[in-house]
Design a protein around this motif. Structure first.
Motif, mmCIF file in Angstrom:
data_model
loop_
_atom_site.group_PDB
_atom_site.id
_atom_site.type_symbol
_atom_site.label_atom_id
_atom_site.label_comp_id
_atom_site.label_asym_id
_atom_site.label_seq_id
_atom_site.Cartn_x
_atom_site.Cartn_y
_atom_site.Cartn_z
ATOM 1 N N GLN A 1 2.845 -2.403 8.698
ATOM 2 C CA GLN A 1 2.745 -1.689 9.960
ATOM 3 C C GLN A 1 1.332 -1.793 10.523
ATOM 4 N N PRO A 2 1.161 -1.577 11.835
ATOM 5 C CA PRO A 2 -0.192 -1.576 12.412
ATOM 6 C C PRO A 2 -1.092 -0.574 11.695
ATOM 7 N N GLY A 3 -2.324 -0.952 11.436
ATOM 8 C CA GLY A 3 -3.267 -0.084 10.753
ATOM 9 C C GLY A 3 -3.217 -0.183 9.250
ATOM 10 N N ASN A 4 -2.271 -0.910 8.715
ATOM 11 C CA ASN A 4 -2.180 -1.082 7.272
ATOM 12 C C ASN A 4 -3.376 -1.916 6.798
ATOM 13 N N PRO A 5 -4.163 -1.424 5.836
ATOM 14 C CA PRO A 5 -5.357 -2.170 5.415
ATOM 15 C C PRO A 5 -5.037 -3.509 4.764
ATOM 16 N N SER A 6 -3.815 -3.678 4.269
ATOM 17 C CA SER A 6 -3.476 -4.954 3.636
ATOM 18 C C SER A 6 -3.244 -6.058 4.659
ATOM 19 N N VAL A 7 -3.380 -5.754 5.956
ATOM 20 C CA VAL A 7 -3.370 -6.807 6.977
ATOM 21 C C VAL A 7 -4.451 -7.842 6.670
ATOM 22 N N ALA A 8 -5.509 -7.414 5.991
ATOM 23 C CA ALA A 8 -6.569 -8.352 5.601
ATOM 24 C C ALA A 8 -6.018 -9.467 4.722
ATOM 25 N N MET A 9 -5.045 -9.159 3.872
ATOM 26 C CA MET A 9 -4.426 -10.190 3.041
ATOM 27 C C MET A 9 -3.648 -11.177 3.902
ATOM 28 N N LEU B 1 -8.306 1.969 -2.645
ATOM 29 C CA LEU B 1 -8.484 0.533 -2.408
ATOM 30 C C LEU B 1 -8.717 0.212 -0.939
ATOM 31 N N ARG B 2 -8.663 1.198 -0.078
ATOM 32 C CA ARG B 2 -8.637 0.945 1.363
ATOM 33 C C ARG B 2 -9.788 0.066 1.833
ATOM 34 N N GLY B 3 -10.990 0.302 1.351
ATOM 35 C CA GLY B 3 -12.142 -0.475 1.798
ATOM 36 C C GLY B 3 -12.321 -1.799 1.068
ATOM 37 N N LEU B 4 -11.473 -2.077 0.076
ATOM 38 C CA LEU B 4 -11.646 -3.262 -0.757
ATOM 39 C C LEU B 4 -10.781 -4.442 -0.312
ATOM 40 N N TRP B 5 -9.863 -4.226 0.608
ATOM 41 C CA TRP B 5 -8.910 -5.276 0.965
ATOM 42 C C TRP B 5 -9.565 -6.529 1.540
ATOM 43 N N PRO B 6 -10.529 -6.429 2.443
ATOM 44 C CA PRO B 6 -11.120 -7.678 2.968
ATOM 45 C C PRO B 6 -11.744 -8.546 1.881
ATOM 46 N N ARG B 7 -12.478 -7.939 0.963
ATOM 47 C CA ARG B 7 -13.094 -8.705 -0.114
ATOM 48 C C ARG B 7 -12.035 -9.256 -1.059
ATOM 49 N N LEU B 8 -11.022 -8.446 -1.359
ATOM 50 C CA LEU B 8 -9.938 -8.897 -2.222
ATOM 51 C C LEU B 8 -9.223 -10.091 -1.594
ATOM 52 N N LEU C 1 -8.030 -5.771 -10.244
ATOM 53 C CA LEU C 1 -8.299 -7.003 -9.504
ATOM 54 C C LEU C 1 -9.210 -6.741 -8.313
ATOM 55 N N ALA C 2 -8.952 -5.663 -7.577
ATOM 56 C CA ALA C 2 -9.772 -5.335 -6.403
ATOM 57 C C ALA C 2 -11.189 -4.972 -6.811
ATOM 58 N N ALA C 3 -11.328 -4.232 -7.916
ATOM 59 C CA ALA C 3 -12.665 -3.858 -8.381
ATOM 60 C C ALA C 3 -13.459 -5.096 -8.784
ATOM 61 N N ALA C 4 -12.814 -6.026 -9.470
ATOM 62 C CA ALA C 4 -13.512 -7.247 -9.888
ATOM 63 C C ALA C 4 -13.872 -8.125 -8.694
ATOM 64 N N ALA C 5 -13.043 -8.092 -7.656
ATOM 65 C CA ALA C 5 -13.287 -8.939 -6.482
ATOM 66 C C ALA C 5 -14.580 -8.571 -5.767
ATOM 67 N N THR D 1 0.808 -1.215 0.000
ATOM 68 C CA THR D 1 0.000 0.000 0.000
ATOM 69 C C THR D 1 0.843 1.268 0.000
ATOM 70 N N ALA D 2 2.146 1.141 0.218
ATOM 71 C CA ALA D 2 3.021 2.314 0.149
ATOM 72 C C ALA D 2 3.462 2.606 -1.277
ATOM 73 N N GLY D 3 3.064 1.753 -2.197
ATOM 74 C CA GLY D 3 3.485 1.890 -3.583
ATOM 75 C C GLY D 3 4.358 0.724 -3.962
ATOM 76 N N GLY D 4 3.961 -0.004 -5.005
ATOM 77 C CA GLY D 4 4.654 -1.226 -5.374
ATOM 78 C C GLY D 4 5.895 -0.987 -6.218
ATOM 79 N N ASP D 5 6.836 -1.932 -6.133
ATOM 80 C CA ASP D 5 8.070 -1.855 -6.912
ATOM 81 C C ASP D 5 8.002 -2.632 -8.218
#
Length: 290
Positions: A128-136, A102-109, A63-67, A36-40
């Protein structure tokens, strides 16, 4: 199924490990850049013909939109780009600002990608704590935390493994999905593994050390050049990635391709793992010990 790869503070090589794992992982797999900080990956990986870097689209945004409506049995693959290493890749967002929608889409993704029969190797970057990708990570079969052996790394490891194990733990599981991958110079392998094991033992953590990933500048350069050569295949980087893959599959045999699960001995999954990996890569060579 998901194998999440993450780090804490600093940049100890989560993206490099995730990419290297993708090149050696048996069965159907895809690398999903979920940092979520920007991919390499859009800046590092090449298209199949090596004429261009990966395109901005399709990416994790599509991908997140389709999920939201549900993915097909092909999972993330329709939204991936085949890179020159032969690995399907879903590129990440180019910056933290672009990742905000994408913040609200991570659990569904997370739920949709984890349902794929293949393996999604998710590069979560610095988790880090609070990162929405913790759902992954919470939906993953295995969560690999990459750490270096230095004073800051060991001090933070004590805190982070406990926080992460609590954040992604599931009381229905027999064991924590979190494991530590130690990174460093190959000659320091034994010392580095011993130090991290002692730290985890001292705090009574159930988290295990999964393996060692070599810091190999020459191998990393070959990886990002995007050419699969004999030199790259024999590098400490790739050999250590294979060793980590073997350890992950031994710890979480549900990640094995179905063919390898069927061939495993009734009392041991290791035979099936070794057979599957040897068919793909040949006999395993040891990473240098120090």
């Amino acid at each position: 199924m998901i194998v999440a790869v993450c780090s804490d503070k600093g940049s100890p090589g989560a993206t490099t490990l995730a990419t290297a794992l993708g090149t050696v992982w048996p069965g159907d797999r895809a690398l999903v850049d979920a940092d979520t900080a920007g991919g390499d990956t859009p800046f590092r990986l090449w298209t199949q013909d090596r004429e261009h870097r990966l395109a901005p689209s399709p990416s994790i945004a599509q991908l997140a939109a389709a999920a939201r409506l549900g993915l097909s049995p092909a999972g993330a693959l329709p939204f991936s780009q085949l890179c020159s290493l032969g690995l399907p890749v879903v590129p990440g967002m180019l910056s933290a600002d672009r990742a905000l929608p994408l913040r609200g889409l991570w659990p569904r993704l997370a739920s949709e990608t984890s349902a794929w029969s293949g393996t999604v190797i998710a590069d979560l970057g610095r988790l880090q704590p609070g990162n929405p990708s913790v759902a992954m990570a919470a939906a993953a079969e295995a969560v690999l935390v990459v750490t270096r052996v230095d004073l800051e790394g060991l001090a933070r490891l004590r805190e982070r493994v406990a926080e992460l194990a609590a954040a992604v733990g599931d009381p229905r599981r027999d064991r924590t999905p979190v494991g530590v991958v130690v990174t460093g110079a190959p000659r320091h392998r034994s010392f580095a593994l011993q130090q991290v094991r002692q730290v985890l033992l001292s705090i009574g953590s159930p988290v295990q050390v999964i393996g060692f990933f070599a810091q190999d500048p020459g191998g990393a350069q070959g990886l990002w050049e995007g050419r699969w050569t004999r030199r790259l295949a024999g590098s400490d980087l790739i050999r250590s990635a294979r060793s980590v893959a073997e350890s992950v599959l031994a710890q979480w045999p549900s990640l094995l391709p179905r063919s390898a699960q069927d061939e495993a001995e009734p009392d041991s999954e290791v035979g099936g793992i070794d057979d599957e990996l040897t068919r793909r890569w040949g006999p395993r060579a040891e990473v240098g010990r120090g």
